[in-house]
Design a protein around this motif. Structure first.
Motif, short mmCIF file in Angstrom:
data_model
loop_
_atom_site.label_atom_id
_atom_site.label_comp_id
_atom_site.label_asym_id
_atom_site.label_seq_id
_atom_site.Cartn_x
_atom_site.Cartn_y
_atom_site.Cartn_z
N GLY A 138 -8.81 26.38 4.71
CA GLY A 138 -9.00 25.63 3.47
C GLY A 138 -8.74 26.42 2.21
O GLY A 138 -7.77 27.16 2.09
N ILE A 139 -9.64 26.25 1.24
CA ILE A 139 -9.50 26.89 -0.06
C ILE A 139 -9.52 28.42 0.07
O ILE A 139 -8.75 29.12 -0.58
N GLY A 140 -10.40 28.93 0.91
CA GLY A 140 -10.50 30.37 1.08
C GLY A 140 -9.21 30.97 1.61
O GLY A 140 -8.75 32.01 1.14
N ARG A 141 -8.61 30.31 2.59
CA ARG A 141 -7.36 30.81 3.15
C ARG A 141 -6.25 30.77 2.10
O ARG A 141 -5.48 31.74 1.96
N ALA A 142 -6.15 29.66 1.37
CA ALA A 142 -5.14 29.55 0.33
C ALA A 142 -5.33 30.62 -0.74
O ALA A 142 -4.36 31.16 -1.28
N THR A 143 -6.59 30.93 -1.04
CA THR A 143 -6.88 31.96 -2.04
C THR A 143 -6.46 33.33 -1.54
O THR A 143 -5.88 34.13 -2.29
N CYS A 144 -6.72 33.64 -0.28
CA CYS A 144 -6.29 34.91 0.30
C CYS A 144 -4.78 35.05 0.21
O CYS A 144 -4.26 36.12 -0.17
#
Length: 244
Positions: free
Chosen positions: A16-22
């Motif tokens: 989700g958002i965390g993966r996209a942020t990484c």
């Protein structure tokens, strides 16, 4: 690039958002430390970053376990000697009315969503150099919520209060802290939400954001470009809160 030579620690970095942020941070030069519980998903995030020329490692960490959090931060500091950016994205939800909710579930959610933020902040601060940033991922549920998600909404409201309070303890010229509050975003958490699946919470697919849109906002708040932003919450929701 905005995050060259920066060590960025991201919880919930496996989806989700965390993966996209990484992935966004890795593309902008960061050394990304991806935290999550699932090694396969974590390795996938790392592979995506490294194949694009970035640098990343995965560390398994269950945020419900304080000893695991402490051990993980120790590993990061031992390896890199600092943390330049802390992004707390990992979260869990429950979908029961409060009268039916076992308080053990309440405690677990608060451990994952809220206490881990406090513990990670406490552990990372001594190792954060001048110009560092903390970004806590809140939710529009802190301001506009539905039935059956009271613990989640409570944790996000408390998270924003934590950000405001910590901003009084930190000199923003040294270390900044802010929150980002997503609206409906195209992630597994949205589409597996029973309130969404049964129609209690209506989602207009035309107004659902993409994880990459949230990642862009989070990266901005963590970057030097946001150097005068401190102790506040940025709503990234396609105008949802403006309709209140």
């Amino acid at each position: 690039m905005r995050f060259t030579d920066k060590v960025c620690l991201v919880t919930g970095g496996t989806s989700g958002i965390g993966r996209a942020t990484c992935i966004r941070l890795g593309a902008e030069g960061a050394t990304v430390v991806v935290l999550g519980r699932d090694a396969a998903d974590g390795d996938e995030t790392v592979d995506t970053i490294t194949k694009a020329g970035g640098t990343a490692i995965f560390l398994a960490c269950d945020l419900a376990k304080p000893k695991a959090i402490a051990a993980t931060v120790k590993k990061v500091v031992t390896k890199y000697h600092r943390v330049d950016v802390l992004i707390c994205d990992a979260a869990m939800m429950t979908f029961e009315h409060l009268v039916d909710l076992p308080l053990e579930k309440w405690d677990l959610l608060m451990q994952v969503n809220l206490r881990s933020l406090a513990q990670l902040t406490q552990l990372c601060l001594p190792h954060m150099p001048k110009g560092s940033a903390i970004v806590a991922i809140s939710s529009v549920h802190a301001h506009q919520t539905t039935a059956s998600v009271v613990p989640y909404a409570t944790s996000k409201g408390a998270m924003e209060a934590f950000v405001r309070g910590m901003s009084r303890e930190l000199d923003f010229r040294q270390i900044r802290i802010n929150a980002v509050a997503p609206g409906a975003v195209d992630t597994p958490m949205l589409w597996t939400n029973p309130n969404v699946k049964n129609g209690v919470e209506t989602i207009d697919k035309a107004t659902v954001g993409q994880p990459e849109e949230l990642a862009a906002a989070i990266a901005f708040m963590a970057s030097h470009e946001a150097s005068f932003i401190h102790g506040t919450t940025l709503a990234v929701d396609g105008g949802r809160l403006a309709q209140l």
